[in-house]
Design a protein around this motif. Structure first.
Motif, PDB file in Angstrom:
ATOM      1  N   VAL A 166      65.277  -1.590   7.171  1.00 45.30           N
ATOM      2  CA  VAL A 166      64.343  -1.447   7.978  1.00 45.30           C
ATOM      3  C   VAL A 166      63.308  -2.373   7.955  1.00 45.30           C
ATOM      4  CG1 VAL A 166      62.480   0.064   9.049  1.00 45.30           C
ATOM      5  CG2 VAL A 166      64.712   1.054   8.588  1.00 45.30           C
ATOM      6  N   TYR A 167      63.053  -2.735   6.682  1.00 44.85           N
ATOM      7  CA  TYR A 167      61.731  -3.699   6.315  1.00 44.85           C
ATOM      8  C   TYR A 167      62.537  -5.215   6.231  1.00 44.85           C
ATOM      9  CZ  TYR A 167      58.667   0.229   6.089  1.00 44.85           C
ATOM     10  OH  TYR A 167      57.990   1.214   6.261  1.00 44.85           O
ATOM     11  N   GLN A 168      63.585  -5.299   6.627  1.00 45.03           N
ATOM     12  CA  GLN A 168      64.252  -6.758   6.828  1.00 45.03           C
ATOM     13  C   GLN A 168      63.974  -7.410   5.486  1.00 45.03           C
ATOM     14  OE1 GLN A 168      62.733  -8.448  10.184  1.00 45.03           O
ATOM     15  NE2 GLN A 168      62.858  -6.656  11.369  1.00 45.03           N
TER      16      GLN A 168
ATOM     17  N   ILE B  78      59.339  -3.452  12.377  1.00 44.45           N
ATOM     18  CA  ILE B  78      59.224  -2.185  12.538  1.00 44.45           C
ATOM     19  C   ILE B  78      58.824  -1.455  11.332  1.00 44.45           C
ATOM     20  CG2 ILE B  78      60.854  -0.249  13.252  1.00 44.45           C
ATOM     21  CD1 ILE B  78      62.278  -1.955  14.986  1.00 44.45           C
ATOM     22  N   GLY B  79      57.878  -0.527  11.295  1.00 44.42           N
ATOM     23  CA  GLY B  79      57.709   0.249  10.060  1.00 44.42           C
ATOM     24  C   GLY B  79      58.407   1.508  10.410  1.00 44.42           C
ATOM     25  N   PHE B  80      58.750   2.218   9.070  1.00 45.24           N
ATOM     26  CA  PHE B  80      59.280   3.438   9.130  1.00 45.24           C
ATOM     27  C   PHE B  80      59.030   4.238   8.022  1.00 45.24           C
ATOM     28  CE2 PHE B  80      63.811   5.044  10.487  1.00 45.24           C
ATOM     29  CZ  PHE B  80      63.342   6.467  10.584  1.00 45.24           C
ATOM     30  N   MET B  81      58.443   5.428   8.447  1.00 43.87           N
ATOM     31  CA  MET B  81      57.967   6.444   7.144  1.00 43.87           C
ATOM     32  C   MET B  81      58.991   7.683   7.584  1.00 43.87           C
ATOM     33  SD  MET B  81      54.271   7.702   6.408  1.00 43.87           S
ATOM     34  CE  MET B  81      54.302   8.857   5.099  1.00 43.87           C
ATOM     35  N   PHE B  82      59.560   7.957   6.389  1.00 43.40           N
ATOM     36  CA  PHE B  82      60.918   8.818   6.273  1.00 43.40           C
ATOM     37  C   PHE B  82      60.260  10.032   5.826  1.00 43.40           C
ATOM     38  CE2 PHE B  82      62.400   4.628   5.505  1.00 43.40           C
ATOM     39  CZ  PHE B  82      63.451   4.564   6.310  1.00 43.40           C
ATOM     40  N   ALA B 142      54.294   1.315   5.419  1.00 41.53           N
ATOM     41  CA  ALA B 142      54.628   1.317   6.780  1.00 41.53           C
ATOM     42  C   ALA B 142      53.742   0.413   7.458  1.00 41.53           C
ATOM     43  CB  ALA B 142      54.720   2.568   7.498  1.00 41.53           C
TER      44      ALA B 142
END
Lengths: 261, 262
Positions: A166-168, B78-82, B142
């Motif tokens: 996701v953070y490439q 894109i940021g992703f918080m799981f 994120a």
């Protein structure tokens, strides 16, 4: 899941009280040896003090250090080769089912062939050469590295790989900071067990087909019935191994797994 | 930028053959905070993974201004918080941020740690932190990449109420600075009401959108605000089975909901 697998590996660092006990039992063993040697008073069992004096003499005349050095280089080279190939194959087999299926049979054979057989075959096929010696040792070690690393690769945390995606992160960063650290406990374990096995096999290899190194010297002493020589070389060798364990392996392990404390 | 467009015709898991998502249509305009609420097992996490590009096995498309999100990469980040913090346990807090930011961005990493009030623990490993602190680091991570789109998958679940409330506050502070688009998945309706500009309700699996409702309440809000309480009560009164993904007949439409919300 990965977390669990990592924690279930045996804890190798001893505690303080255990260190005491260890020293005490070693001391007891040396005393026992000294007493037996005195009472027998035979050339077949030199006393610990004689061995120490012999060790000093051998160090002074330089012969021991030369042979020890040669053996250590063989250990190092075959260790590195075995780790490189073992880790690469272990990762492939852990990640890909087809690699695993394709190589598993050979791996089982590799795990079960006696070291002596590989050594003899290597010498017959490649001649009594340095390459044959190192290859023989490496071949004996590679299957064990593969098994350990394959287990580590299977236990990789998919969730952390998703973070990398996701953070490439670049492939290199993903490998170095997300992938590899998860394998560290397994790599450390493979390296430790690897050294323990390689020491022993290198001596046999030297005994059978080299004209220098600790193994060769031990063979010579055997023919001359020089028990003192054998014990002097053994002692020197054991000391070096303990030092490497204490100064290289343990600090490396402590550093690589410092985040778990 | 016209924002994010999600069109999912069908998402079926290959190994089990179960259809998780069916005919999902969802648009997010720039700067919009959208909460997705639905019963557990409805495929909310699956939807986020698809938007994140982690799951590409579905029929449909996810685009930004007609550009496929994971082909031409119209979004910078894109940021992703799981659900779990998913920090690298072998990296310090600071290094966890630098991992996604790049080594040279130390100032920025520190600034974000300051904003989530974690300056003094930048050299700790995640294992030494409480669950709430780990989430703060994950939140900082994120936002550190300055995402155009932020995906959040029940990020404050399994935290105690005050900690979760504190984190929601931090989230709103950070969000209001740069206003990225947010897709916030939760099954906690009050949380959705307290945070979002709009709430999208999903049905049981195979999930589709049963209700798309704007939340026109003043910010800042909290889960215990009177307005939030009222809206929560009204919603559930009009639609007792909403959280199970059921809407009563056809009387539900955007207009009536806007009324309820205002």
């Amino acid at each position: 899941m990965a977390q669990h697998a990592i924690q279930s590996l045996p804890q190798v660092t001893p505690r303080r009280s255990e260190n005491w006990l260890r020293g005490l039992s070693l001391l007891g063993f040396v005393l026992f040896w000294q007493v037996i040697a005195w009472s027998l008073d035979s050339d077949l069992l030199p006393s610990p003090t004689e061995v120490l004096v012999g060790l000093w003499a051998q160090i002074i005349n330089g012969e021991l250090l030369t042979h020890l050095g040669i053996t250590l280089i063989r250990v190092l080279v075959s260790f590195l080769i075995a780790m490189l190939i073992g880790v690469a194959l272990g990762v492939f087999m852990g990640r890909s089912k087809s690699w695993d299926a394709g190589l598993d049979g050979i791996l089982v054979i590799g795990l079960n062939i006696p070291a002596l057989v590989t050594i003899i075959l290597c010498y017959i096929w490649f001649g009594l050469t340095e390459v044959a010696a190192v290859v023989a040792v490496a071949i004996n070690k590679i299957p064990m590295v593969i098994v350990t690393v394959r287990e580590g690769t299977r236990a990789l945390d998919k969730h952390l790989m998703e973070v990398a995606q996701v953070y490439q992160l670049t492939r290199w960063e993903t490998f170095r900071k997300v992938y590899l650290p998860q394998l560290y406990p397994y790599l450390v374990s493979a390296a430790r067990n690897g050294l323990a096995l390689i020491w022993k096999i290198v001596l046999v290899v030297e005994l059978l087909g080299r004209s220098d190194g600790v193994g060769f010297q031990l063979g010579t002493f055997f023919q001359l019935f020089d028990i003192l020589g054998i014990l002097v070389y053994t002692l020197a060798f054991v000391i070096v191994i303990l030092l490497i364990e204490a100064w290289v392996m343990r600090p490396a392990e402590a550093y690589l797994t410092r985040w778990r404390k | 930028m016209n924002g994010l467009t999600i069109r999912v015709e069908n998402k079926t898991y290959q190994n089990t053959g179960t259809c998780t998502l069916k005919d999902i249509q969802l648009d997010v305009t720039p700067g919009e905070f959208v909460a997705i609420v639905g019963p557990s097992g409805a495929g909310k996490s699956t939807l986020l993974n698809m938007v994140a590009g982690l799951d590409k096995d579905f029929e449909g498309e996810i685009t930004v201004d007609n550009a496929p999100l994971h082909v031409t990469q119209p979004l910078k980040q894109i940021g992703f918080m799981f659900q779990e913090s998913r920090l690298m346990p072998w990296l310090t807090v600071l290094d966890n941020l630098l991992l996604v930011l790049g080594k040279e961005q130390e100032d920025k990493a520190r600034e974000l740690l300051r904003q989530v009030h974690l300056t003094d623990i930048e050299n700790h490993f995640p294992g030494q932190l409480s669950g709430g602190m780990q989430r703060r680091v994950a939140l900082a991570r994120a936002f550190s990449v300055e995402p155009d789109l932020l995906l959040m998958d029940e990020p404050f679940m399994s935290l105690d109420a005050p900690t979760a409330e504190y984190l929601r506050g931090l989230l709103m502070d950070l969000w209001s600075e740069t206003k990225p688009m947010v897709l916030f998945v939760t099954h906690y309706l009050r949380e959705a009401l307290a945070l979002a500009d709009r709430i999208v309700f999903l049905s049981e699996s195979p999930a589709h959108v049963v209700l798309d409702m704007p939340v026109n309440l003043e910010r800042p809000r909290s889960v215990e605000d009177v307005d939030v309480n009222k809206l929560h009560a009204d919603l559930l009164h009009l639609n007792p089975h909403l959280l199970s993904g059921l809407v009563n007949g056809k009387q539900w439409n955007k207009a009536s909901m806007t009324e309820a919300a205002s």
